[in-house]
Scaffold this motif. Structure first.
Motif, PDB file in Angstrom:
ATOM      1  N   LEU A  91      52.674  35.992  30.466  1.00 22.32           N
ATOM      2  CA  LEU A  91      53.296  37.564  31.089  1.00 22.32           C
ATOM      3  C   LEU A  91      53.290  38.106  31.497  1.00 22.32           C
ATOM      4  N   CYS A  92      52.025  38.373  32.352  1.00 24.21           N
ATOM      5  CA  CYS A  92      50.920  39.533  33.661  1.00 24.21           C
ATOM      6  C   CYS A  92      51.800  39.394  34.316  1.00 24.21           C
ATOM      7  N   ARG A  93      51.920  37.506  35.181  1.00 26.01           N
ATOM      8  CA  ARG A  93      52.376  36.879  36.800  1.00 26.01           C
ATOM      9  C   ARG A  93      54.055  37.988  36.536  1.00 26.01           C
ATOM     10  N   ILE A  94      54.723  37.350  35.419  1.00 25.30           N
ATOM     11  CA  ILE A  94      56.427  37.457  35.418  1.00 25.30           C
ATOM     12  C   ILE A  94      55.853  38.818  35.751  1.00 25.30           C
ATOM     13  N   TYR A  95      55.928  39.970  34.858  1.00 21.63           N
ATOM     14  CA  TYR A  95      55.463  40.924  34.843  1.00 21.63           C
ATOM     15  C   TYR A  95      55.517  41.720  36.597  1.00 21.63           C
ATOM     16  N   LEU A  96      54.954  41.299  36.970  1.00 16.58           N
ATOM     17  CA  LEU A  96      53.783  41.982  38.123  1.00 16.58           C
ATOM     18  C   LEU A  96      55.396  41.375  39.108  1.00 16.58           C
ATOM     19  N   ARG A  97      55.704  39.788  39.341  1.00 21.57           N
ATOM     20  CA  ARG A  97      56.787  39.579  39.594  1.00 21.57           C
ATOM     21  C   ARG A  97      58.010  40.462  39.717  1.00 21.57           C
ATOM     22  N   ILE A 120      49.720  45.330  31.761  1.00 24.91           N
ATOM     23  CA  ILE A 120      48.977  44.754  32.807  1.00 24.91           C
ATOM     24  C   ILE A 120      47.596  44.796  32.856  1.00 24.91           C
ATOM     25  N   TYR A 121      48.143  46.373  32.821  1.00 23.19           N
ATOM     26  CA  TYR A 121      46.251  47.191  32.188  1.00 23.19           C
ATOM     27  C   TYR A 121      45.969  46.797  31.604  1.00 23.19           C
ATOM     28  N   ARG A 173      43.537  40.732  40.858  1.00 19.68           N
ATOM     29  CA  ARG A 173      44.608  41.415  41.639  1.00 19.68           C
ATOM     30  C   ARG A 173      45.443  41.464  40.844  1.00 19.68           C
ATOM     31  N   LEU A 174      45.775  40.953  39.808  1.00 17.32           N
ATOM     32  CA  LEU A 174      47.101  41.301  39.125  1.00 17.32           C
ATOM     33  C   LEU A 174      47.404  42.736  39.328  1.00 17.32           C
ATOM     34  N   ARG A 175      46.053  43.166  38.600  1.00 15.83           N
ATOM     35  CA  ARG A 175      45.716  44.793  38.021  1.00 15.83           C
ATOM     36  C   ARG A 175      45.473  45.760  39.436  1.00 15.83           C
ATOM     37  N   THR A 176      45.155  45.720  40.184  1.00 18.30           N
ATOM     38  CA  THR A 176      45.070  46.008  41.565  1.00 18.30           C
ATOM     39  C   THR A 176      46.674  45.607  42.001  1.00 18.30           C
ATOM     40  N   ARG A 177      47.450  44.931  42.553  1.00 21.08           N
ATOM     41  CA  ARG A 177      48.226  44.911  42.795  1.00 21.08           C
ATOM     42  C   ARG A 177      50.126  45.866  41.364  1.00 21.08           C
ATOM     43  N   GLU A 188      37.452  52.092  47.729  1.00 17.94           N
ATOM     44  CA  GLU A 188      36.732  51.799  47.332  1.00 17.94           C
ATOM     45  C   GLU A 188      36.174  50.654  48.155  1.00 17.94           C
ATOM     46  N   THR A 189      36.926  49.929  47.305  1.00 14.57           N
ATOM     47  CA  THR A 189      37.387  48.222  46.916  1.00 14.57           C
ATOM     48  C   THR A 189      38.266  47.083  47.572  1.00 14.57           C
ATOM     49  N   ILE A 190      39.109  48.602  48.782  1.00 18.21           N
ATOM     50  CA  ILE A 190      40.253  47.229  48.982  1.00 18.21           C
ATOM     51  C   ILE A 190      40.119  46.859  49.818  1.00 18.21           C
ATOM     52  N   GLN A 191      38.976  46.989  50.906  1.00 13.19           N
ATOM     53  CA  GLN A 191      38.681  46.280  52.622  1.00 13.19           C
ATOM     54  C   GLN A 191      37.855  45.198  51.631  1.00 13.19           C
ATOM     55  N   HIS A 192      37.481  44.359  50.004  1.00 11.59           N
ATOM     56  CA  HIS A 192      37.415  43.084  50.377  1.00 11.59           C
ATOM     57  C   HIS A 192      39.143  42.422  49.508  1.00 11.59           C
ATOM     58  N   SER A 193      39.726  42.841  49.329  1.00 14.32           N
ATOM     59  CA  SER A 193      40.899  42.090  48.903  1.00 14.32           C
ATOM     60  C   SER A 193      41.557  41.155  49.858  1.00 14.32           C
ATOM     61  N   ASP A 194      42.981  41.120  49.662  1.00 11.51           N
ATOM     62  CA  ASP A 194      43.594  39.894  50.492  1.00 11.51           C
ATOM     63  C   ASP A 194      44.346  40.333  51.472  1.00 11.51           C
ATOM     64  N   PRO A 195      44.784  39.692  51.930  1.00  4.26           N
ATOM     65  CA  PRO A 195      45.369  40.987  52.986  1.00  4.26           C
ATOM     66  C   PRO A 195      46.457  41.401  52.645  1.00  4.26           C
ATOM     67  N   SER A 196      47.487  40.477  52.167  1.00  6.13           N
ATOM     68  CA  SER A 196      49.096  40.938  50.954  1.00  6.13           C
ATOM     69  C   SER A 196      48.199  42.259  50.688  1.00  6.13           C
ATOM     70  N   THR A 197      47.483  42.244  49.808  1.00  9.89           N
ATOM     71  CA  THR A 197      46.997  43.398  48.799  1.00  9.89           C
ATOM     72  C   THR A 197      46.567  44.455  49.774  1.00  9.89           C
ATOM     73  N   GLN A 198      45.602  44.707  50.172  1.00  7.02           N
ATOM     74  CA  GLN A 198      45.666  45.357  51.469  1.00  7.02           C
ATOM     75  C   GLN A 198      46.974  46.137  52.641  1.00  7.02           C
TER      76      GLN A 198
END
Lengths: 879, 338
Positions: free
Chosen positions: A472-478, A517-518, A525-529, A558-568
């Motif tokens: 459900l989280c995944r589809i919600y994120l979509r 999602i929260y 990752r999902l939460r961040t996005r 503070e943490t964004i530089q550790h995430s994947d490029p698309s999230t950045q």
């Protein structure tokens, strides 16, 4: 497939013979014959037949090439012909007493004529491709040489264009082109098709096959027979060239042959019909047909499933024709529907179709073709509808193959709707990226966005009934990802109270999805996005405080530089919109802070993934570029870069110019915005500054006006027709933004004015200032008070007279310069003393082996007493 | 500091071949014209060749011509000079190359290229001088023409091509004795003098108000800014040198430690009757760090020196003017009160 096309294409003398075809054509006959020989070993033929067949086939080919003027292929065929003739020579010697066969001579004559004609036709020759004209020249030479050997025969042939023979020729020539052109393709089809089918199908299928291959081989046999017959006939012709007595016989034969020709034509037609049918249905159907029809009665669930598994098993194999697979599956689905095998099977087959369509495109990076895309969309929504209508189908990855149940409810099907959906969504984005964003095509594709969203909604509904939380989280994120960047005016209307609170806007929708999602998401990752999208959505709809609070609470920066490029990238986009939102709310500092990271590097385009910078000195490899291309945002999600830059520059101007005015002589002044500084300096460097053209020039001109305290000019540079169309009209509430800007410009210009010119005044009346800047007196009062409190302005307010009295305690320009110099000299002295210290430190640390050097130095010092005596004194003091 | 360099520069060297430079009015006017044209069009410096002859211990400059600007590569500069001289000779002008001139703002003429080219001049033509024309100061009404020659030490230093602190120490070169200033005299023919005095009578007498124009702020500001830049640069150099010193001292310590260790080892080996390890390895292990060249800081120091001189000179003038104005003002006030 291509083989078929290649040969099929040859009978239509179109000029659109592509390179591929040209390349492939010469190889066709070889395959054909080898196939033939392999398969029709039962037929015993004399060597003569074989040789002659070879020759006639080559001649036919040459004729075909002649029609399409494909010189290079003709050349190769001609060479083959020569070889074949040499091979056939002993037979000819034996059979025809060394006479060159008549058909061979004819071919040569025709060829010679054709070549000469071609050669004469200069214009045509010019139009030939390079390759072809080259081949033409070499062909001409070769032919000339070769023809010399047959000169006698040729002249004979030319001199004696046998009337009867010619008649025959003419007659024959009429049908020949057709038959000629048709024979080879048929042969290839007939022979290659079973081969292909056998290759493509697994061995389990073989029981279906024999009948088909038999029939096809029979037909090809037929063909062969016919060919040989005709050859025999031809040969006889040559034998009896001059036998005029046997005209009657010939006529008979002619009739006979005509009949046969007719028959053959009929056959052909029939054949053709049959064939065309198969062609229409795709290559696969011949293999499908027998199964469908032969076992019509027996079709049941297991069989269909078995077949499906077979087809699916071929997936991913090298030789599998992916298109064929899709067709096969469609066929299977039709069969399944026909026999009403239940929704579960249909779903299963649909699944297979969807994955087959996904597989159709071999390259991951390229988008799929539009026609497949529309098909995919249809299939997907069909499947989802089916799922919705039949609530008793359980579809999940956890169902193993063995556990699948198709016969009775509750059905169980293996598969994952969510994965397919995600894949579909990705494909959609890829497809959009492929299009030129300024074309109609893009708009057309973008219309599918609604369909995709609808599909997502369907999947969401389905999953809400059946799915687990993570799914459900995944589809919600979509869903969020399709929602967050869209501006919904109803949100603002609701905020203004124009719409009732009960109406569900995209804001509430976002809120609901994100909160789910929260609460439920297990992966970070999902939460961040989700948070980023949420912030984006807030910022887009002017919910500055909510957006800011979310950013601050999430501690993402503070943490964004550790995430994947698309999230950045998403983070960058969010920050960009947050900056714009802050700007609309007149929080210039915040706007600047949000945007400064994006703009400082000078490549916001890359940071927002809205396009690649042009390659410089091979900064990145091909691979890297490909990856970067994959990350790009589709055009409709782009943020206007000019707007972004303008907002950034204007906010930088509003901060920087008063700051510059306040700290003109401060040695430790630092730049607030480097980019803005660069713009300013580059404009200062110009010897002649014209009226501003671009957005940047406008801002720079405004900054200059502001520096001089002309708020009106500054305002005019920032807000005018040009800038309105370029930038400000892009805001939703452009007028509010403009009014805000004017107010800010006035205030900041007032500050700048006071900083710059305070040393000129002894006192200044506030009402004059208010008049100058068209501000309320109270506003002026508050600004000045603030400046005095912050000790930016050395002045005091004189209440009764409403004036500002300057204290004039600031140093003059020269004084501050001198102070600065003193500072610098102090630094210098410091570093100089440090040099001296280390020298002395060394002096005492030096080991014995450096004594000589030291002595040397001391001597020198002795010679220069007056200079060094002071230092000595210092030394002594240190002791 | 400022006083240190001052006198040594003014006093000509005893062993110098020429005692003073005497320039013709024509040559001076030509230099001034060229430099001003150049300064007006762009910020480039103007350069040109000086022609003249040596008489006893006096260098006479009788003519000059400007060097072409480096706009095209096709023209060979030397060829141009030679051709120019040949042509001038034809019109009976002295064609002895006695040096070159350059325009400058305040004190920024001192630079590496100037040093280099003057070195080449002086090694090829013993007597050659460089004449510096200060266009900025001249435009304020002070005709400033100065002739310089490299000192013997400077030439030697350049010959060695090494600018380490040691060599500079050995040669006793400092920023104050890179150049020596040669007195510069302008001499006009008698006829010119007569005409000048006649003209002077024709020029209307000035009211005298302009003499008291202070103009302090702008001039001082500019000079202060330049001075600040130079100080910054010198500071950078000092920091660079400081870093170098630290590196060296650290290396020295390492070296020392290594040597101690080696000697201990050797002692141990000697006890075991083994051959001692050589101690020469130390040079291989510890390569000396490259010494930062000191020429640039020296030049910057020279520039700072000239700036300081200019500023102090200017300030003393201004102060004098201030006192005069005060006196005048007082006199005026007393007059009005009476």
């Amino acid at each position: 497939m291509s083989r078929f096309f290649a040969t099929g294409g040859s009978d239509s003398d179109s000029d659109s013979s592509s390179d591929e075809e040209v390349v492939q054509r010469p190889t066709v006959p070889v395959y054909t014959f080898s196939d033939d020989e392999e398969e029709i070993k039962r037929v015993v033929r004399s060597t003569k037949e074989k040789r002659y067949e070879e020759l006639t086939n080559l001649i036919k080919q040459i004729r075909n090439f002649k029609k399409i003027k494909d010189m290079s292929s003709m050349l190769s065929s001609f060479e083959d012909l020569q070889k074949a003739y040499v091979k056939a020579l002993p037979v000819i010697q034996k059979e025809e007493n060394g006479q060159t066969p008549r058909f061979y001579t004819r071919c040569l004559v025709e060829l010679e004529d054709f070549i000469n004609e071609m050669w004469e036709d200069r214009e045509g020759r010019k139009n030939l491709s390079k390759n072809n004209s080259k081949s033409l020249a070499s062909m001409r030479q070769k032919l000339r040489k070769y023809v010399k050997e047959f000169e006698e025969d040729l002249t004979k042939f030319r001199a004696n264009p046998d009337m009867p023979d010619d008649e025959e020729d003419e007659e024959k020539r009429d049908p020949e082109p057709d038959s000629d052109s048709e024979v080879p393709p048929k042969a290839t089809i007939k022979t290659s098709k079973p081969a292909e089918g056998e290759e493509g199908e697994s061995s389990s299928d073989s029981d279906d096959w024999p009948s088909d291959s038999e029939s096809s081989s029979a037909s090809s046999e037929d063909e062969d027979k016919f060919q040989t017959m005709r050859e025999r006939f031809l040969k006889r012709n040559t034998e009896k060239e001059e036998d005029e007595e046997k005209e009657k016989k010939k006529e008979e034969r002619r009739k006979e042959r005509k009949d046969r020709e007719k028959r053959r034509k009929k056959e052909d037609e029939e054949d053709e019909e049959g064939e065309w049918e198969t062609v229409k249905g795709g290559m696969a159907i011949p293999s499908e047909k027998p199964k469908m029809f032969a076992k019509d009665a027996e079709i049941d669930l297991n069989l269909v499933i078995k077949k499906l598994n077979e087809i699916v098993a071929a997936r991913g194999k090298k030789r599998t024709d992916r298109r064929e697979q899709i067709e096969l599956l469609h066929e299977l689905q039709a069969v399944a529907d026909q026999h009403q095998l239940g929704p579960a099977v249909a779903v299963k087959i649909k699944f297979a179709i969807i994955s087959a369509i996904f597989d159709y495109n071999p390259k991951v990076s390229d988008a799929m073709k539009p026609e497949y895309w529309t098909r995919l969309l249809e299939r997907m929504s069909e499947m989802l509808d089916m799922l919705q209508n039949h609530g008793d189908i359980l579809i999940s990855e956890s169902v193993t193959e063995e556990m699948e149940r198709f016969d009775e409810p509750p059905y169980r099907v293996r598969g994952c709707v969510l994965t397919s959906l995600e894949r579909l969504d990705d494909e959609f984005i890829k497809l959009l990226k492929e299009c030129d964003p300024h074309s109609n095509e893009y708009v057309e594709r973008l219309k599918d966005e609604a369909k995709v969203s609808a599909i997502i909604d369907k999947v969401q509904k389905h999953l809400e009934l059946h799915g687990a939380q993570s799914e459900l989280c995944r589809i919600y994120l979509r869903k969020i990802e399709h929602l967050y960047y869209k501006f919904d005016p109803t949100v603002l209307q609701q905020k203004n109270g124009e719409i009732k609170l009960t109406v569900v806007t995209s804001m509430q929708e976002m809120e609901r999805l994100c909160k789910y999602i929260y609460a439920k998401d297990g992966t970070d990752r999902l939460r961040t996005r989700a948070i980023l999208s949420h912030i984006y959505h807030h910022a887009l709809h002017d919910n500055w405080f909510q957006a800011r609070d979310l950013v601050l609470m999430s501690h993402l920066q503070e943490t964004i530089q550790h995430s994947d490029p698309s999230t950045q990238i998403l983070y960058n986009r969010t920050m960009a919109h947050l900056g714009l939102c802050a700007f609309r709310h007149a929080n210039i500092k915040d706007a600047h802070n949000c945007l400064v990271d994006l703009m400082m590097t000078g490549k916001p385009k890359e940071l927002l993934a809205q396009g690649l910078l042009p390659q410089r000195q091979h900064e990145r490899s091909k691979e890297q570029e490909k990856i970067e291309k994959q990350r790009q945002m589709p055009f409709h999600m782009h943020i206007n870069l000019e707007l972004l830059e303008c907002v950034y520059l204007v906010s930088a101007m509003l901060i920087e110019i008063p700051y510059m005015a306040a700290h003109e002589f401060d040695a430790r002044r630092r730049m607030i915005s480097k980019t803005f500084y660069q713009q300013l300096r580059s404009s200062e460097r110009q010897s002649l500054v014209g009226p501003p053209e671009s957005m940047r020039e406008h801002v720079v001109a405004a900054a200059k006006a502001m520096r001089n305290g002309h708020w009106g000019a500054c305002n005019n540079f920032i807000i005018n027709e040009k800038m309105n169309t370029k930038v400000w009209d892009l805001f939703y509430q452009a007028d509010a933004v403009r009014a805000m800007l004017t107010k800010l410009i006035k205030e900041e210009t007032l500050r700048t004015y006071l900083f710059t010119y305070s040393h000129v005044y002894d006192s200044i009346s506030m009402s004059t200032l208010a008049e100058m800047f068209e501000l309320d007196k109270s506003v002026v009062h508050s600004i000045i008070s603030k400046m005095i409190i912050n000790e930016e302005l050395m002045a005091s307010l004189d209440d009764p007279s409403q004036t500002v009295v300057m204290h004039r305690s600031e140093p003059s320009r020269l004084q501050s310069l001198a102070l600065q110099l003193a500072d610098k000299i102090n630094n210098f002295v410091d570093s100089n003393e440090r040099i001296l210290e280390t020298k002395q430190g060394n002096f005492f640390l030096r080991s014995a082996n450096q004594g000589a050097f030291r002595g040397d130095r001391q001597n020198y010092r002795a010679g220069n007493v007056q200079d060094w005596s002071r230092q000595r004194r210092d030394n002594r003091r240190e002791y | 500091m400022a006083t240190r360099g001052g006198p040594s520069r003014r006093v000509p060297e005893n062993d110098s071949t020429i005692a003073y430079v005497q320039a013709d009015g024509l040559a001076v006017m030509k230099i001034v014209k060229h430099c001003h044209e150049e300064a007006a069009s762009n910020m480039d410096i103007a350069q040109g060749a000086l022609l003249g002859l040596v008489v006893d211990n006096r260098l006479e400059i009788t003519n000059c011509f400007p060097f072409p600007k480096h706009t095209d590569d096709t023209m060979d500069e030397e060829e141009y000079q030679l051709a120019m001289m040949r042509r001038l000779r034809r019109v009976n002008v002295d064609h002895f190359h006695v040096g070159w001139y350059q325009s400058a703002d305040v004190g920024n003429f001192l630079s590496l290229p100037l040093l280099e080219s003057q070195y080449h001049y002086q090694t090829s033509i013993e007597e050659s001088v460089v004449v510096i024309y200060d266009s900025q100061k001249s435009s304020r009404g002070f005709l400033t023409l100065k002739a310089y020659r490299l000192t013997q030490q400077a030439i030697e230093m350049y010959k060695e091509g090494e600018f380490t602190p040691e060599t500079l120490l050995k040669l006793k070169v400092g920023f104050e004795n890179l150049f020596v200033e040669v007195p510069f005299v302008i001499k006009n023919s008698a006829l010119t003098n007569i005409m000048m005095s006649e003209l002077a009578e024709m020029v209307p007498e000035e009211q005298g108000s302009k003499f008291l124009d202070l103009g302090t702020a702008s001039v001082l500001e500019g000079q202060l800014r330049c001075l600040m830049d130079r100080v910054d640069e010198l500071n950078q150099e000092a920091i660079k040198f400081n870093r170098y010193q630290q590196l060296v001292s650290r290396q020295q310590q390492d070296k020392h430690r290594w040597l101690q260790k080696r000697s201990q080892e050797n002692a141990a080996r000697a006890a075991k009757d083994e051959l001692p390890l050589p101690e020469e390895d130390v040079n291989k292990l510890f390569r000396p760090h490259p010494v930062p060249p000191r020429l640039n800081p020296m030049i910057i120091a020279g520039q700072i020196n000239t700036y300081s001189q200019h500023i102090s000179q200017f300030c003393s003038q201004s102060l004098a003017k201030l006192y005069i104005t005060q006196a005048l003002q007082n006199a005026k006030e007393s007059k009005t009160t009476i």
